[in-house]
Design a protein around this motif. Structure first.
Motif: not given
Length: 804
Positions: A774-795
């Motif tokens: 799970p930690a590896d998956l979380k790192k890849r999610i954060e990487s994609l957020i940093d590269r603007d492929y996805m974003e966190r919901d503001k609410d």
């Protein structure tokens, strides 16, 4: 009148008689042909024979049915023609009168006969006479008295016989023998008495349901005096139990006596109440103590053999003398005391040993016996699963067993498969448990089993493998594929398999093209075309390279360029299909450089826009070397060739000179010189002697080299893969996994648009075919957020949105 018309006339007359209102009278028979006298039956037969039947002489049988339903035959003999016969059957004017002492005389005769039978004396009356006497008494309404008198006789006799068993001093065995003799005699007597009184049984008893038959009367009286006397019954049962216990202890007993007495209890309908319950209690008590004792004293194989023997013995007892209805409860009692109560102890104490020693017969017996126990196979399957995991983990986890791991796993899998097929009756539950256990333990050591399986395949597909025929190699590959299915990190296997396949193809070490393609087909069938696309591309490159080399040789033959006698073969490799190799700029001889330039011009002229990069690390050569004792051919790598070619113009060279002249990387050069001067085929002499190459070492061509072979292969000493090369391969796998994770995340988010963190993780586990944390998956999610492929919901920060 013919015979048929005559019979019809008699039948019509008979029907007229039956229609009359007749009352029953006593039956009197006459044997004269002139007439047959019956109960109020009158029959007239007139017969006028025709003249043309003068030679007629026949026998005709006629039947007249009396009012009481008894058939009688009328025999007419020697009927003569042209005569008239009349048969008249008339009613008696009065019934015959019985003698005054008829009852007393008849019963006295019967009583004397019964007493003679009971006392084993000769009987002065014939059986027919006695039977007739009983019939006459029944006809004259004396059946009730006759039945009661007979009951008294039998009652008195049985009572007298039972009294002899009341003495307590009689030995048990003698008691049983005496009781059996008395029972057998009673049965014989009752059969003979019933034969005499058969008419009473079939008339009076049959029409009175509340009255027992003569045979049942005898049983009831015998039962009454056994049941009524607790001492007699107890001594019989205790004696039977004593004999059975002796037999269970190994003594020889009279089974005929047991069978007869137990049949007696069954016939008397006291078997279950008087004997069976006590017998089962004694059985339970015996085997409970025996099970506890033998589990401590015997090994599991011996204990299982003893249990099987006991079950066979108890089945034989049922067959020989026990009632068949006793069998289910008896066998269940034995199974419970010897098996059910000891299932856990048997498995803990002996299963591992049986599996370790491959005791097929004992395992078959264990499976068979546990099938008798409720949930026995489930318990056995669970213990079987635990053993496989424990034993398999010792093979996989221990680094010292890496060299033999795959072969041990194959042997272990074969042994377990054989046990499931041979001993466990190919039970699907055990097969599935075996697969689950292998999948569990083989993945407890990340990546290593996959790597070693790939290397094992490489060792079997190399040209030097002469251990097996093509059929045996094919079967071995099938077994390896079974292990491959258990591996979660199949991409690790692919990386190492791809690297080893490249070496086999480029160096020509493959044992068989058919075997290579067979393995490729198996991988494609197991993992799909995407898994093997690069591997298939490698084979295509090799086939295209053959065509290019043929065209290049034709090109050379058509040119007028003067070239040295070098036979050069070039393999054109597509970069995306093959492993990445480090570039190394080495100094090649002018002849080789000239060939490279000519080939580059030839190839690029046909394939414009492409770029050729030469890989000296993958090259190999065949050199002709002249020694004192003759010519030899040396099969060497390109690096080894560059070193050896220097000695064409020098007798002795230093390490530094060789390094400068060839520009080979330091570590690679040391391994190269070591293979030439310190290996089995020492074509160079190292000064000073030693196994390691130092900076100040010098090397001299070994003109005295001797070898019985003409072509000698000098292997390059390989750098151990446990360090840099392994890490590099694992790093490539890790990078590939990151790309796959990124692609899977983007694919899921593009489809769902918005998704919570937990649901995204669950989806990823379903799609990814390799183990990931799970930690590896979380790192890849954060990487994609940093590269603007996805974003966190503001609410809701725990939710992600896809960025289009």
């Amino acid at each position: 009148m013919n015979v048929e018309n005559w019979r019809l006339k008699i039948r019509r007359k008979h029907n007229e008689l039956n229609s009359e209102d007749l009352s029953p009278v006593s039956l009197t028979r006459y044997s004269e042909f002139s007439g047959v006298k019956r109960k109020r039956d009158t029959l007239e037969i007139d017969e006028n024979m025709s003249d043309n039947s003068s030679d007629f002489s026949k026998r005709a049988n006629f039947s007249a049915i009396t009012s009481n339903g008894i058939n009688r035959n009328l025999n007419i003999l020697n009927l003569k023609p042209t005569t008239t016969k009349k048969i008249v059957i008339k009613n008696l004017k009065s019934e015959p009168k019985l003698p005054d002492d008829f009852r007393e005389q008849t019963w006295g005769k019967l009583q004397e006969a019964v007493l003679a039978i009971q006392n084993s004396r000769a009987n002065e009356y014939s059986l027919e006479e006695l039977y007739k006497a009983v019939e006459n008494m029944c006809i004259h309404n004396m059946a009730h008295t006759l039945y009661n008198n007979l009951h008294v006789l039998i009652d008195n006799h049985v009572r007298r016989n039972i009294e002899q068993f009341l003495a307590e001093s009689m030995d048990r065995f003698l008691f049983l023998k005496k009781m059996n003799e008395t029972w057998q005699a009673h049965c014989r007597q009752m059969i003979m008495i019933r034969n005499i009184f058969l008419c009473l049984d079939r008339t009076y008893v049959l029409h009175n349901a509340q009255i027992a038959s003569i045979w049942d009367m005898g049983l009831e009286l015998f039962r009454q005096y056994i049941m009524a006397n607790t001492l007699v019954q107890t001594r019989i049962v205790e004696g039977l139990l004593m004999l059975i216990e002796k037999e269970r202890q190994g003594d020889t007993v009279d089974r005929t006596l047991l069978k007869s007495l137990l049949r007696m209890l069954t016939d008397l309908q006291i078997y279950e109440k008087a004997f069976e319950e006590k017998f089962l209690v004694a059985t339970e008590r015996l085997y409970a103590a025996e099970g506890q004792r033998l589990m401590q004293e015997l090994d599991v194989p011996d204990y299982l053999a003893h249990v099987d023997k006991r079950l066979i013995e108890e089945n034989e007892r049922v067959y020989h003398y026990l009632d068949a209805n006793t069998k289910p409860r008896l066998i269940h009692t034995v199974e419970k005391q010897l098996l059910t109560d000891h299932v856990t102890n048997i498995l803990q104490k002996g299963l591992d040993g049986l599996l370790e020693e491959n005791r097929l017969n004992d395992l078959s017996l264990l499976y068979s016996l546990f099938g008798r126990v409720k949930n026995g196979h489930t318990e056995l399957c669970t213990a079987f699963n635990l053993y496989i995991k424990k034993r398999g983990r010792t093979i996989v986890i221990d680094p010292e067993k890496d060299k033999t791991m795959v072969q041990e796993l194959l042997d272990f899998k074969d042994a377990m498969d054989n046990i499931v097929a041979t001993c466990f009756n190919k039970n699907e539950k055990f097969s599935n448990s075996l697969k689950e256990a292998f999948e569990n333990f083989i993945n407890q050591r990340t990546n290593k089993p996959a790597e070693l399986i790939a290397k094992f395949v490489d060792s079997k597909l190399r040209a030097g493998n002469k251990e097996a025929t093509e059929e045996e190699l094919e079967r071995l590959l099938d077994k390896i594929m079974v292990l491959f299915r258990f591996i979660h990190g199949k991409d690790v296997f692919e990386a190492f398999y791809k690297k080893d396949l490249a070496k086999r193809l480029l160096v020509g070490k493959s044992a068989s093209v058919d075997a290579e393609k067979s393995m490729l087909s198996k991988l494609k069938q197991e993992c799909g075309g995407g898994f093997t696309s690069k591997l298939e591309g490698m084979f295509k490159d090799m086939e295209l390279s053959k065509d290019i080399n043929v065209a290049f040789k034709q090109h050379l033959s058509n040119t007028s360029q003067e070239l040295s006698a070098i036979d050069m073969t070039v393999n054109i490799l597509t970069m995306g299909y093959w492993p990445n190799y480090p570039l190394m700029n080495v100094v090649l001889p002018e002849e080789m450089v000239k060939f490279q330039e000519i080939f580059s011009k030839f190839y690029l002229s046909k394939h414009s826009g492409r770029k050729l990069t030469w890989q000296p690390t993958l090259g190999h050569c065949v050199l002709r070397a002249k020694f004192k004792l003759g010519m030899k051919e040396l099969v060497v790598s390109l690096f080894q060739s560059l070193v050896l070619l220097l000695f064409n113009s020098h007798d002795e060279l230093s390490f530094d000179y060789i390094k400068g002249a060839t520009n080979i990387e330091d570590g690679e050069l040391r391994r190269t010189l070591q293979s030439l001067a310190c290996g089995r085929a020492r074509v160079l002499n190292k000064i000073p002697k030693g196994r390691d190459v130092e900076d100040n070492d010098k090397f001299r061509f070994n003109n005295d080299f001797v070898n019985k072979l003409f072509r000698i292969k000098i292997n390059q000493i390989q750098m151990k893969e446990t360090t840099e090369e392994q890490k590099a391969t694992e790093e490539r796998v890790f990078q590939d996994r990151q790309y796959q994770i990124d692609a899977a995340i983007v694919r899921i988010m593009k489809m769902r648009k918005t998704l919570s963190h937990n649901l995204l993780i669950s989806e990823l586990y379903l799609q990814l075919k390799f183990p990931v944390k799970p930690a590896d998956l979380k790192k890849r999610i954060e990487s994609l957020i940093d590269r603007d492929y996805m974003e966190r919901d503001k609410d809701n920060p725990n939710h992600y949105n896809y960025v289009a």
